[in-house]
Design an enzyme around this catalytic site. Structure first.
Site, PDB file in Angstrom:
ATOM      1  CG  ASP A  58       1.956   5.323   3.525  1.00  0.00           C
ATOM      2  OD1 ASP A  58       1.305   6.091   2.806  1.00  0.00           O
ATOM      3  OD2 ASP A  58       2.144   4.127   3.269  1.00  0.00           O
ATOM      4  CG  HIS A  70      -1.185   3.653   6.705  1.00  0.00           C
ATOM      5  ND1 HIS A  70      -1.048   2.752   5.670  1.00  0.00           N
ATOM      6  CD2 HIS A  70       0.041   3.688   7.332  1.00  0.00           C
ATOM      7  CE1 HIS A  70       0.202   2.256   5.684  1.00  0.00           C
ATOM      8  NE2 HIS A  70       0.876   2.805   6.696  1.00  0.00           N
ATOM      9  CG  HIS A  97       6.986   6.633   5.449  1.00  0.00           C
ATOM     10  ND1 HIS A  97       7.692   6.044   4.426  1.00  0.00           N
ATOM     11  CD2 HIS A  97       6.102   5.703   5.886  1.00  0.00           C
ATOM     12  CE1 HIS A  97       7.257   4.800   4.254  1.00  0.00           C
ATOM     13  NE2 HIS A  97       6.294   4.562   5.123  1.00  0.00           N
TER      14      HIS A  97
HETATM   15 NI    NI Z   1       2.955   2.528   7.131  1.00  0.00          NI
END
Ligand code: NI
Length: 439
Positions: free
Chosen positions: A249, A300, A391
């Site tokens: 992400d 996102h 991430h």
């Molecule tokens: Ni996020």
């Protein structure tokens, strides 16, 4: 004399019907018309000459012509049409007991009650969807009851002449011009499958059919021969073996390219949920690499808000801005989305036009700055069907993923995208639905 008048009026009637029916006809069917009309005229002359003979006076000829029809494949059952014309005495009673006349017989023929119309290819009758393209003869015949009456009690009083038409089934999409498939509106068909004569072909971006090559769609790899016919399919994922979806992400991050290179090295794929505010023109190459490697691209949001606190219009803007950036640099649109913090509500889910992908394994890479913590989390939690959250804006998270990949492969996991895992598990992803894992 009455009989004569009747006979004359029925002739006029027959003429009227014939004229109407001639008007409808097209030039290309002239030949068929010549075949029907010529014997017709001979009968007219004949009945004038032999008016005195009662048998010939009452003998009517009914012409049944099944029309040529055209339809597109998968168009449902063919709608057969017949044109019935009469030469003779419509009032003539064929059955003295019931008073059934030639006109009644004509009405039954027109209503289709007295006719059986079929169209067959070999032994297979065409009576349902999914025909092969081609030209097929229509077989028109009298149903047995009427056939028997014509041969026996009506014999000499009425004749039926049948002209069969043909059924032309056209490809529903279009037609070949060399190895290019053109749709009926003239546009070249590209980046899609077409089915022609029962075979499936894939048209590439330029509209040429694929030949002597492989093509992957979803988790299926298709092999084509020199004619573009599919000779084999193979899943690039074995649904019977365990699999995982690594998801990243908040990118594009400084370490994303390094991660992509590792994915390429091990020939595995991941899913990237990107944040619009982190997509810059200078990173177009990163996005293109994702596409090239078969990674999945997700939205996102643009500014990472909690979507549950936004209005529908604000959510749409968050989504659309990021879609546009991804499309601009990657040339494709996202296929999935992940809401920031995994947070949505009913209103958000109603406006999000992607499957909403959350996770069931949180590596908690946001709690640490140590890659071994993240690696431990991945290796201790991973099991078949998991969606793992990481991430790619954090160096220790990317480092842990790169270390985890060969270990997970060694343990027998297939590392796939979210959509590939859903497909392999037989799950149809739906827009606005929230998913956590595919066990
Ligand atoms: Ni996020």
């Amino acid at each position: 004399m009455d009989g004569n008048r009747d006979s004359n009026s029925s002739r006029r009637n027959a003429y009227k019907i014939r004229r109407k029916y001639r008007k409808k006809r097209r030039n290309e069917r002239l030949l068929i018309r010549a075949c029907i009309v010529l014997p017709f005229l001979v009968v007219l002359v004949g009945s004038g000459v032999f008016a005195a003979s009662s048998i010939i006076t009452h003998a009517s000829t009914i012409y049944v012509e099944t029309q040529n029809i055209e339809m597109y494949q998968d168009g449902g059952e063919p709608q057969f049409k017949t044109v019935v014309t009469v030469d003779g005495d419509l009032e003539y009673v064929l059955d003295k007991e019931t008073g059934y006349t030639v006109a009644d017989f004509v009405a039954d023929l027109e209503a289709g009650n007295a006719l059986s119309i079929t169209c067959a290819v070999g032994d297979t009758y065409i009576d349902s969807d999914g025909y092969l393209e081609g030209s097929y003869a229509i077989d028109t015949s009298l149903v047995a009851d009427y056939e028997a009456k014509l041969m026996e009690e009506w014999r000499g009083n009425v004749n039926v002449e049948i002209v069969d038409g043909s059924l032309e089934v056209k490809n529903k999409t279009g037609y070949w011009e060399g190895d290019v498939f053109t749709s009926w509106d003239g546009a070249v068909v590209s980046k899609q499958w077409v089915k022609v004569q029962g075979e499936s072909y894939y048209l590439n971006e330029e509209g040429h059919k694929l030949t002597n090559t492989e093509y992957q769609e979803g988790i299926t790899i298709y092999t084509f021969d020199e004619n573009g016919i599919v000779t084999g399919t193979e899943n690039c994922i074995d649904p019977d073996l365990p699999m995982l979806a690594l998801t990243f992400d908040d990118g594009i991050g400084s370490y994303t390219m390094e991660l992509l290179e590792a994915l390429e090295e091990y020939d595995v794929r991941a899913t990237f949920f990107m944040q619009g505010s982190n997509i810059q023109e200078s990173e177009a190459e990163v996005l293109q690499k994702m596409v090239e490697l078969g990674c999945e691209i997700g939205n996102h949001s643009t500014n990472h808000p909690d979507l549950a606190t936004l209005s529908a219009a604000e959510i749409e803007e968050e989504m659309e801005t990021t879609d546009a950036l991804i499309y601009k640099y990657a040339g494709v649109l996202p296929t999935v989305m992940r809401p920031p913090y995994g947070s949505t509500d009913d209103e958000a889910e109603a406006v999000i036009n992607y499957p909403i992908i959350n996770w069931n394994v949180d590596t908690e890479d946001w709690k640490t700055d140590n890659s071994s913590d993240v690696l431990d989390e991945i290796l201790s939690e991973a099991s078949d069907g998991d969606i793992i959250l990481m991430h790619d804006v954090k160096s220790w998270s990317v480092e842990a993923a790169i270390e985890a990949i060969p270990i997970l492969l060694e343990e027998g996991y297939q590392l796939v995208t979210v959509s590939e895992m859903a497909e392999a598990k037989g799950i149809d992803l739906e827009d606005g639905e929230v998913y956590y894992m595919f066990p």
